[in-house]
Design a protein around this motif. Structure first.
Motif, PDB file in Angstrom:
ATOM      1  N   VAL A 149      37.888  43.432  51.197  1.00 26.51           N
ATOM      2  CA  VAL A 149      38.561  44.699  51.496  1.00 26.51           C
ATOM      3  C   VAL A 149      39.928  44.439  52.128  1.00 26.51           C
ATOM      4  CG1 VAL A 149      38.447  46.835  52.831  1.00 26.51           C
ATOM      5  CG2 VAL A 149      36.383  45.937  51.731  1.00 26.51           C
ATOM      6  N   ASP A 150      39.970  43.493  53.084  1.00 26.11           N
ATOM      7  CA  ASP A 150      41.253  43.154  53.699  1.00 26.11           C
ATOM      8  C   ASP A 150      42.206  42.541  52.687  1.00 26.11           C
ATOM      9  OD1 ASP A 150      40.466  44.075  56.167  1.00 26.11           O
ATOM     10  OD2 ASP A 150      39.763  42.121  56.861  1.00 26.11           O
ATOM     11  N   ARG A 151      41.654  41.766  51.762  1.00 27.14           N
ATOM     12  CA  ARG A 151      42.493  41.154  50.726  1.00 27.14           C
ATOM     13  C   ARG A 151      43.138  42.229  49.848  1.00 27.14           C
ATOM     14  NH1 ARG A 151      46.316  38.217  49.095  1.00 27.14           N
ATOM     15  NH2 ARG A 151      46.222  37.557  46.919  1.00 27.14           N
ATOM     16  N   ILE A 152      42.376  43.245  49.484  1.00 24.08           N
ATOM     17  CA  ILE A 152      42.928  44.319  48.658  1.00 24.08           C
ATOM     18  C   ILE A 152      44.006  45.070  49.422  1.00 24.08           C
ATOM     19  CG2 ILE A 152      42.409  46.475  47.444  1.00 24.08           C
ATOM     20  CD1 ILE A 152      41.350  43.786  46.194  1.00 24.08           C
ATOM     21  N   ARG A 153      43.771  45.293  50.709  1.00 28.38           N
ATOM     22  CA  ARG A 153      44.775  45.984  51.519  1.00 28.38           C
ATOM     23  C   ARG A 153      46.067  45.167  51.587  1.00 28.38           C
ATOM     24  NH1 ARG A 153      40.826  48.126  56.446  1.00 28.38           N
ATOM     25  NH2 ARG A 153      40.167  50.059  55.412  1.00 28.38           N
ATOM     26  N   THR A 154      45.924  43.846  51.671  1.00 31.32           N
ATOM     27  CA  THR A 154      47.105  42.987  51.689  1.00 31.32           C
ATOM     28  C   THR A 154      47.877  43.082  50.373  1.00 31.32           C
ATOM     29  OG1 THR A 154      46.045  41.432  53.214  1.00 31.32           O
ATOM     30  CG2 THR A 154      47.907  40.612  51.935  1.00 31.32           C
ATOM     31  N   ILE A 155      47.151  43.048  49.262  1.00 35.15           N
ATOM     32  CA  ILE A 155      47.783  43.139  47.943  1.00 35.15           C
ATOM     33  C   ILE A 155      48.510  44.475  47.790  1.00 35.15           C
ATOM     34  CG2 ILE A 155      47.325  43.318  45.462  1.00 35.15           C
ATOM     35  CD1 ILE A 155      45.055  41.288  45.871  1.00 35.15           C
ATOM     36  N   MET A 156      47.858  45.553  48.211  1.00 36.04           N
ATOM     37  CA  MET A 156      48.474  46.873  48.090  1.00 36.04           C
ATOM     38  C   MET A 156      49.730  46.963  48.946  1.00 36.04           C
ATOM     39  SD  MET A 156      46.542  48.414  45.924  1.00 36.04           S
ATOM     40  CE  MET A 156      46.911  50.153  46.059  1.00 36.04           C
ATOM     41  N   ALA A 254      45.172  42.782  37.491  1.00 39.20           N
ATOM     42  CA  ALA A 254      44.296  42.264  38.539  1.00 39.20           C
ATOM     43  C   ALA A 254      44.329  40.742  38.586  1.00 39.20           C
ATOM     44  CB  ALA A 254      42.872  42.756  38.329  1.00 39.20           C
ATOM     45  N   ALA A 255      44.352  40.098  37.421  1.00 35.91           N
ATOM     46  CA  ALA A 255      44.388  38.634  37.380  1.00 35.91           C
ATOM     47  C   ALA A 255      45.709  38.094  37.918  1.00 35.91           C
ATOM     48  CB  ALA A 255      44.163  38.158  35.935  1.00 35.91           C
ATOM     49  N   ARG A 256      46.786  38.809  37.682  1.00 36.87           N
ATOM     50  CA  ARG A 256      48.080  38.364  38.183  1.00 36.87           C
ATOM     51  C   ARG A 256      48.188  38.516  39.700  1.00 36.87           C
ATOM     52  NH1 ARG A 256      51.846  41.896  35.900  1.00 36.87           N
ATOM     53  NH2 ARG A 256      52.454  42.836  37.874  1.00 36.87           N
ATOM     54  N   LEU A 257      47.635  39.602  40.219  1.00 32.76           N
ATOM     55  CA  LEU A 257      47.735  39.863  41.652  1.00 32.76           C
ATOM     56  C   LEU A 257      46.705  39.103  42.469  1.00 32.76           C
ATOM     57  CD1 LEU A 257      48.294  43.729  41.488  1.00 32.76           C
ATOM     58  CD2 LEU A 257      50.010  41.998  42.017  1.00 32.76           C
ATOM     59  N   GLU A 258      45.556  38.810  41.864  1.00 33.57           N
ATOM     60  CA  GLU A 258      44.500  38.080  42.553  1.00 33.57           C
ATOM     61  C   GLU A 258      44.001  36.962  41.638  1.00 33.57           C
ATOM     62  OE1 GLU A 258      42.838  36.282  44.524  1.00 33.57           O
ATOM     63  OE2 GLU A 258      42.592  37.995  45.882  1.00 33.57           O
ATOM     64  N   PRO A 259      44.570  35.748  41.784  1.00 34.16           N
ATOM     65  CA  PRO A 259      44.205  34.630  40.884  1.00 34.16           C
ATOM     66  C   PRO A 259      42.741  34.232  40.965  1.00 34.16           C
ATOM     67  CG  PRO A 259      46.228  34.158  42.103  1.00 34.16           C
ATOM     68  CD  PRO A 259      45.623  35.367  42.728  1.00 34.16           C
ATOM     69  N   ASN A 260      42.106  34.416  42.121  1.00 32.36           N
ATOM     70  CA  ASN A 260      40.714  34.002  42.288  1.00 32.36           C
ATOM     71  C   ASN A 260      39.780  35.050  41.697  1.00 32.36           C
ATOM     72  OD1 ASN A 260      41.466  31.662  43.761  1.00 32.36           O
ATOM     73  ND2 ASN A 260      41.732  32.924  45.596  1.00 32.36           N
ATOM     74  N   ASP A 261      39.003  34.622  40.709  1.00 32.00           N
ATOM     75  CA  ASP A 261      38.063  35.520  40.047  1.00 32.00           C
ATOM     76  C   ASP A 261      36.812  35.655  40.906  1.00 32.00           C
ATOM     77  OD1 ASP A 261      36.705  37.109  38.335  1.00 32.00           O
ATOM     78  OD2 ASP A 261      36.339  35.583  36.806  1.00 32.00           O
ATOM     79  N   GLY A 262      36.622  36.805  41.485  1.00 28.50           N
ATOM     80  CA  GLY A 262      35.477  37.015  42.356  1.00 28.50           C
ATOM     81  C   GLY A 262      35.423  38.452  42.813  1.00 28.50           C
ATOM     82  N   LEU A 263      34.832  38.669  43.985  1.00 31.66           N
ATOM     83  CA  LEU A 263      34.678  40.025  44.500  1.00 31.66           C
ATOM     84  C   LEU A 263      36.018  40.728  44.669  1.00 31.66           C
ATOM     85  CD1 LEU A 263      31.885  39.660  47.216  1.00 31.66           C
ATOM     86  CD2 LEU A 263      31.745  40.936  45.074  1.00 31.66           C
ATOM     87  N   SER A 264      36.998  39.995  45.174  1.00 29.37           N
ATOM     88  CA  SER A 264      38.302  40.623  45.430  1.00 29.37           C
ATOM     89  C   SER A 264      38.925  41.139  44.146  1.00 29.37           C
ATOM     90  CB  SER A 264      39.250  39.634  46.113  1.00 29.37           C
ATOM     91  OG  SER A 264      38.793  39.301  47.398  1.00 29.37           O
ATOM     92  N   ARG A 265      38.833  40.353  43.074  1.00 33.82           N
ATOM     93  CA  ARG A 265      39.449  40.801  41.820  1.00 33.82           C
ATOM     94  C   ARG A 265      38.700  42.005  41.248  1.00 33.82           C
ATOM     95  NH1 ARG A 265      40.504  36.910  36.696  1.00 33.82           N
ATOM     96  NH2 ARG A 265      41.665  35.727  38.284  1.00 33.82           N
ATOM     97  N   ARG A 266      37.376  42.008  41.338  1.00 29.19           N
ATOM     98  CA  ARG A 266      36.613  43.142  40.830  1.00 29.19           C
ATOM     99  C   ARG A 266      36.918  44.404  41.637  1.00 29.19           C
ATOM    100  NH1 ARG A 266      32.502  39.201  40.509  1.00 29.19           N
ATOM    101  NH2 ARG A 266      31.271  40.111  42.214  1.00 29.19           N
TER     102      ARG A 266
END
Length: 478
Positions: A149-156, A254-266
């Protein structure tokens, strides 16, 4: 009396631009029509960037001039000051000036440090939760990194809550969609059925239970609970459209903004689909024009676009298209206990990453006056002033006897933009009565605050048994 224009000192950003373009000082100086020595002085903040140079930067490199006019390092500095407030760093005693220098000169380094700290904080929180629950620490699964959740907030935040690819796709789709007399919701339902074979149904709460939306892949049915009001039904239908028709765009972004495929990308994919849904309901061009004409009257915009108050407030934080920028808003959603469940910003407002919000902010007073819009001028510890509006909202209808979730939305902007808002029409900008607030109690060092709930993290406590202040905590200056 006219105010003198603010001088722009953005040497580190100018230097980074030159290095990104792989230019020498002589090469960039020639393109900007200045001498290499003057460019050198600008890069070292010994000369301001003039309007003429700013125009040349825009013409030659196609950049947005606001990128040089905004204080780039302020958010990074504010976030790092929050991190340094952790007792872990108390003995380090890093001066505020050094933090701000680092934020201006090395923002990427501070961003990496902030991400490392958030991963550490997530691991510490998980460890403490395991101990509190009696978990066997030897068998507890390790936390791989930053909380999703914090990772998504950082990306946004890094994207300033604006995604041009989604805006363009949503606006094109909305323009091509044939709207029947029944409105957007039924047009989306017809499109999903004709294009994707998906049937949209509104079902009784007895069937849906606690689910507001459920997509049955096997039967190709999108089921929406009857407790959702019309704006919510439209939004959920547009969300399904994003997944069904624009899935490849969502995946690529999503793949460009979050390279790690996992919960954060989903989780990011869901977030981007939600963003797309809002952009379909309120297409950028029409919405931006309407917002400007209505002086950002949220309730008027909600009626005009068939959206809820929260949907419109959320959408207002995304208006960052270079050719048609809106007021740079921030948004925060809190519950009655002050817990923050949503925070978005296209500005530099310094959100706290843990804890609640300041009780002196009148967003908390809205719960005593449901559905009424409250306005306030607030002043942060750094002296910056902001104008905010606040109102309670609800997500859906609540059946009788069930627990009704209660939330309040705070929407605000820097005071210099407030003149564009209908809510500030009666505000005397020459005699502002600003309420001093902090980010939260742990990060606020205002003395003698009657609402203080905790001592500031960076100030040593002062204990005096002979005196009682209006604040339960007194502390020393450092």
């Amino acid at each position: 009396m006219a105010t003198a224009p603010r001088k722009i000192f953005a040497g580190p950003r100018l230097k980074r631009l030159r290095r990104e373009r792989q230019l020498t000082q002589a090469g960039m100086a020639a393109e900007l029509d200045v001498s290499p020595s003057y460019l050198n002085l600008m890069e070292r903040n010994q000369r301001p960037i003039t309007v003429q140079v700013l125009i040349r930067l825009t013409d030659v490199y196609g950049i947005d001039p606001r990128a040089f006019m905004e204080s780039e390092g302020e958010h990074s500095a504010a976030e790092m000051e929050q991190i340094l407030a952790d007792p872990l760093f108390r003995e380090a005693a890093v001066p505020r000036g050094e933090v701000r220098d680092a934020a201006e000169n090395s923002p990427a380094l501070l961003a990496a440090m902030a991400r490392l700290y958030r991963a550490y904080a997530a691991a510490r929180e998980a460890s403490e939760a395991g101990v509190a629950a009696g978990t066997d620490r030897d068998r507890a699964e390790p936390v791989p990194g930053e909380n999703p959740v914090d990772r998504i907030r950082t990306i946004m935040h890094e994207a300033r809550n604006h995604f041009p690819e989604l805006e363009d796709a949503a606006e094109t789709f909305a323009a091509e969609l044939a709207l029947a007399g029944n409105g957007l919701y039924f047009a989306l339902c017809d499109h999903l059925r004709a294009r994707h074979g998906i049937r949209v149904r509104a079902l009784p709460v007895e069937v849906m239970g606690d689910r507001l939306r459920w997509y049955d892949h096997h039967r190709r049915q999108l089921m929406i609970s009857e407790v959702m009001e019309p704006p919510g039904r439209t939004f959920q239908t547009a969300y399904q459209l994003a997944l069904s028709q624009f899935g490849e765009l969502l995946n690529a972004l999503a793949a460009r903004l979050e390279p790690n495929d996992g919960l954060s990308r989903r989780l990011l994919r869901i977030t981007l689909a939600n963003y797309f849904a809002g952009a379909v309901m309120m297409p950028y061009g029409r919405f931006h024009e309407a917002a400007e004409l209505a002086s950002y009257d949220v309730e008027i915009l909600a009626t005009r676009f068939g959206a809820s108050f929260e949907q419109v407030a959320h959408r207002l934080t995304t208006l960052a298209r270079q050719s048609a920028r809106g007021v740079p808003f921030f948004l925060v959603r809190v519950d009655m206990a002050g817990n923050v469940s949503k925070r978005l910003s296209s500005s530099r407002f310094p959100f706290a990453h843990s804890g609640g919000t300041c009780p002196l902010w009148n967003i908390h007073a809205t719960f005593a006056e449901p559905s009424r819009i409250l306005t306030q001028v607030i002043e942060l510890n750094d002296g910056s002033q902001w104008f905010s509006i606040a109102r309670t909202v609800r997500r859906s209808l609540t059946p009788w006897g069930a627990i009704e979730p209660r939330f309040a939305i705070g929407l605000g902007c820097e005071i210099k933009y407030a003149r564009r808002l209908v809510y500030a029409k009666r505000l005397d900008f020459n005699a502002l009565d600003a309420t001093p607030i902090g980010i939260n109690c742990r990060l606020c060092d205002r003395p003698a605050c009657p609402q203080r709930a905790a001592p500031p993290a960076l100030r040593p406590l002062f204990v005096d048994e002979t005196m009682r202040s209006i604040s339960p905590f007194t502390f020393k200056d450092v």
